[in-house]
Design a protein around this motif. Sequence first.
Motif, PDB file in Angstrom:
ATOM      1  N   ARG A  80       0.851  -1.197   0.000  1.00 40.77           N
ATOM      2  CA  ARG A  80       0.000   0.000   0.000  1.00 40.77           C
ATOM      3  C   ARG A  80       0.881   1.239   0.000  1.00 40.77           C
ATOM      4  O   ARG A  80       1.900   1.278   0.679  1.00 40.77           O
ATOM      5  CB  ARG A  80      -0.870   0.041   1.264  1.00 40.77           C
ATOM      6  CG  ARG A  80      -1.889  -1.051   1.350  1.00 40.77           C
ATOM      7  CD  ARG A  80      -2.661  -1.013   2.676  1.00 40.77           C
ATOM      8  NE  ARG A  80      -3.430   0.207   2.778  1.00 40.77           N
ATOM      9  CZ  ARG A  80      -3.358   1.079   3.788  1.00 40.77           C
ATOM     10  NH1 ARG A  80      -2.538   0.882   4.784  1.00 40.77           N
ATOM     11  NH2 ARG A  80      -4.104   2.145   3.809  1.00 40.77           N
ATOM     12  N   CYS A  81       0.431   2.263  -0.718  1.00 43.32           N
ATOM     13  CA  CYS A  81       1.141   3.535  -0.716  1.00 43.32           C
ATOM     14  C   CYS A  81       0.155   4.682  -0.846  1.00 43.32           C
ATOM     15  O   CYS A  81      -1.009   4.494  -1.205  1.00 43.32           O
ATOM     16  CB  CYS A  81       2.179   3.594  -1.840  1.00 43.32           C
ATOM     17  SG  CYS A  81       1.477   3.723  -3.487  1.00 43.32           S
ATOM     18  N   PHE A  82       0.637   5.865  -0.528  1.00 42.99           N
ATOM     19  CA  PHE A  82      -0.118   7.103  -0.698  1.00 42.99           C
ATOM     20  C   PHE A  82       0.550   7.847  -1.846  1.00 42.99           C
ATOM     21  O   PHE A  82       1.695   8.283  -1.721  1.00 42.99           O
ATOM     22  CB  PHE A  82      -0.072   7.925   0.597  1.00 42.99           C
ATOM     23  CG  PHE A  82      -0.862   9.194   0.557  1.00 42.99           C
ATOM     24  CD1 PHE A  82      -2.245   9.170   0.516  1.00 42.99           C
ATOM     25  CD2 PHE A  82      -0.217  10.421   0.582  1.00 42.99           C
ATOM     26  CE1 PHE A  82      -2.977  10.355   0.502  1.00 42.99           C
ATOM     27  CE2 PHE A  82      -0.939  11.603   0.570  1.00 42.99           C
ATOM     28  CZ  PHE A  82      -2.316  11.568   0.527  1.00 42.99           C
ATOM     29  N   TRP A  83      -0.151   7.944  -2.978  1.00 43.28           N
ATOM     30  CA  TRP A  83       0.385   8.597  -4.171  1.00 43.28           C
ATOM     31  C   TRP A  83      -0.169  10.008  -4.238  1.00 43.28           C
ATOM     32  O   TRP A  83      -1.370  10.215  -4.121  1.00 43.28           O
ATOM     33  CB  TRP A  83       0.005   7.821  -5.429  1.00 43.28           C
ATOM     34  CG  TRP A  83       0.746   8.314  -6.631  1.00 43.28           C
ATOM     35  CD1 TRP A  83       0.381   9.357  -7.440  1.00 43.28           C
ATOM     36  CD2 TRP A  83       1.982   7.832  -7.117  1.00 43.28           C
ATOM     37  NE1 TRP A  83       1.323   9.533  -8.418  1.00 43.28           N
ATOM     38  CE2 TRP A  83       2.325   8.606  -8.247  1.00 43.28           C
ATOM     39  CE3 TRP A  83       2.847   6.809  -6.732  1.00 43.28           C
ATOM     40  CZ2 TRP A  83       3.487   8.394  -8.986  1.00 43.28           C
ATOM     41  CZ3 TRP A  83       3.989   6.604  -7.465  1.00 43.28           C
ATOM     42  CH2 TRP A  83       4.304   7.385  -8.577  1.00 43.28           C
ATOM     43  N   VAL A  84       0.710  10.970  -4.435  1.00 44.52           N
ATOM     44  CA  VAL A  84       0.314  12.382  -4.515  1.00 44.52           C
ATOM     45  C   VAL A  84       0.615  12.911  -5.905  1.00 44.52           C
ATOM     46  O   VAL A  84       1.678  12.645  -6.467  1.00 44.52           O
ATOM     47  CB  VAL A  84       1.090  13.220  -3.465  1.00 44.52           C
ATOM     48  CG1 VAL A  84       0.881  14.707  -3.683  1.00 44.52           C
ATOM     49  CG2 VAL A  84       0.657  12.832  -2.063  1.00 44.52           C
ATOM     50  N   SER A  85      -0.321  13.677  -6.450  1.00 48.13           N
ATOM     51  CA  SER A  85      -0.132  14.366  -7.724  1.00 48.13           C
ATOM     52  C   SER A  85      -0.475  15.835  -7.514  1.00 48.13           C
ATOM     53  O   SER A  85      -1.552  16.159  -7.025  1.00 48.13           O
ATOM     54  CB  SER A  85      -1.042  13.762  -8.796  1.00 48.13           C
ATOM     55  OG  SER A  85      -0.759  12.397  -8.968  1.00 48.13           O
ATOM     56  N   VAL A  86       0.477  16.722  -7.861  1.00 44.19           N
ATOM     57  CA  VAL A  86       0.303  18.167  -7.702  1.00 44.19           C
ATOM     58  C   VAL A  86       0.121  18.781  -9.089  1.00 44.19           C
ATOM     59  O   VAL A  86       0.944  18.584  -9.977  1.00 44.19           O
ATOM     60  CB  VAL A  86       1.523  18.806  -6.999  1.00 44.19           C
ATOM     61  CG1 VAL A  86       1.331  20.315  -6.865  1.00 44.19           C
ATOM     62  CG2 VAL A  86       1.758  18.167  -5.634  1.00 44.19           C
ATOM     63  N   ASP A  87      -0.953  19.532  -9.254  1.00 39.37           N
ATOM     64  CA  ASP A  87      -1.281  20.144 -10.544  1.00 39.37           C
ATOM     65  C   ASP A  87      -0.329  21.307 -10.826  1.00 39.37           C
ATOM     66  O   ASP A  87      -0.379  22.337 -10.148  1.00 39.37           O
ATOM     67  CB  ASP A  87      -2.730  20.631 -10.528  1.00 39.37           C
ATOM     68  CG  ASP A  87      -3.230  21.074 -11.886  1.00 39.37           C
ATOM     69  OD1 ASP A  87      -2.409  21.199 -12.826  1.00 39.37           O
ATOM     70  OD2 ASP A  87      -4.447  21.303 -12.012  1.00 39.37           O
ATOM     71  N   LEU A  88       0.534  21.137 -11.822  1.00 38.40           N
ATOM     72  CA  LEU A  88       1.460  22.201 -12.222  1.00 38.40           C
ATOM     73  C   LEU A  88       1.141  22.705 -13.628  1.00 38.40           C
ATOM     74  O   LEU A  88       1.986  23.295 -14.296  1.00 38.40           O
ATOM     75  CB  LEU A  88       2.904  21.719 -12.139  1.00 38.40           C
ATOM     76  CG  LEU A  88       3.399  21.364 -10.737  1.00 38.40           C
ATOM     77  CD1 LEU A  88       4.860  20.959 -10.758  1.00 38.40           C
ATOM     78  CD2 LEU A  88       3.165  22.504  -9.763  1.00 38.40           C
ATOM     79  N   ARG A  89      -0.101  22.496 -14.057  1.00 45.00           N
ATOM     80  CA  ARG A  89      -0.543  23.019 -15.352  1.00 45.00           C
ATOM     81  C   ARG A  89      -0.954  24.479 -15.135  1.00 45.00           C
ATOM     82  O   ARG A  89      -1.981  24.754 -14.523  1.00 45.00           O
ATOM     83  CB  ARG A  89      -1.706  22.194 -15.898  1.00 45.00           C
ATOM     84  CG  ARG A  89      -1.354  20.718 -16.071  1.00 45.00           C
ATOM     85  CD  ARG A  89      -2.570  19.874 -16.344  1.00 45.00           C
ATOM     86  NE  ARG A  89      -3.484  19.956 -15.203  1.00 45.00           N
ATOM     87  CZ  ARG A  89      -4.716  19.461 -15.200  1.00 45.00           C
ATOM     88  NH1 ARG A  89      -5.188  18.838 -16.260  1.00 45.00           N
ATOM     89  NH2 ARG A  89      -5.474  19.575 -14.126  1.00 45.00           N
TER      90      ARG A  89
END
Length: 186
Positions: A80-89
Amino acid sequence: MRITERAIKGIFDVELDPAADHRGWLIKPFDARPFAAAGLTAEWRQVIVQFTEHKNTLKGLHHQAEPFLEAKLIAPIEGRCFWVSVDLRHESPTFGQWGGAVLDADKRNSLYVSRGFAHGCLTLSDHVNLLICADNDYSPDHGVSIAWNDPTFAIDWPLLADTEVVMKAEHRDAPPFAAVRGKLGL
């Protein structure tokens, strides 16, 4: 397979339906037809297997600058992991906002993230094995690390209090977003 867009446009939950019997199960992390039906197309240029030994290991934030932006499909194979995506658009109404997802091999859930996001990962168990597909080539000259704890983003990492955070120096000492924004063309 069910593909559902999250509140931040460009991030999609992918729920996988296993074909199972007494021998075990089979899943397809990617199938072009359901992805196309959801308006997503991908021609994968890289297929990566990422293994992390210990829980509470933090990787990222990492971003590829133009012309090497990457859409990614992240599918947990083990752990299990916590995946983070940050919007840089830059043109996005959610620029600078982040989305996090717990990816769990037992739940057989995946995440698809469009181009233009920085990514980070925190393992929530030992032995985390991820399958990551990317639709562009990797370029070390276009890779940018951003401080995982940058207050600009205020990511709420679910750090495990009983375990020391494992991080390589490049990620621990990454510069704040303000210092790399120009390199990203933002």
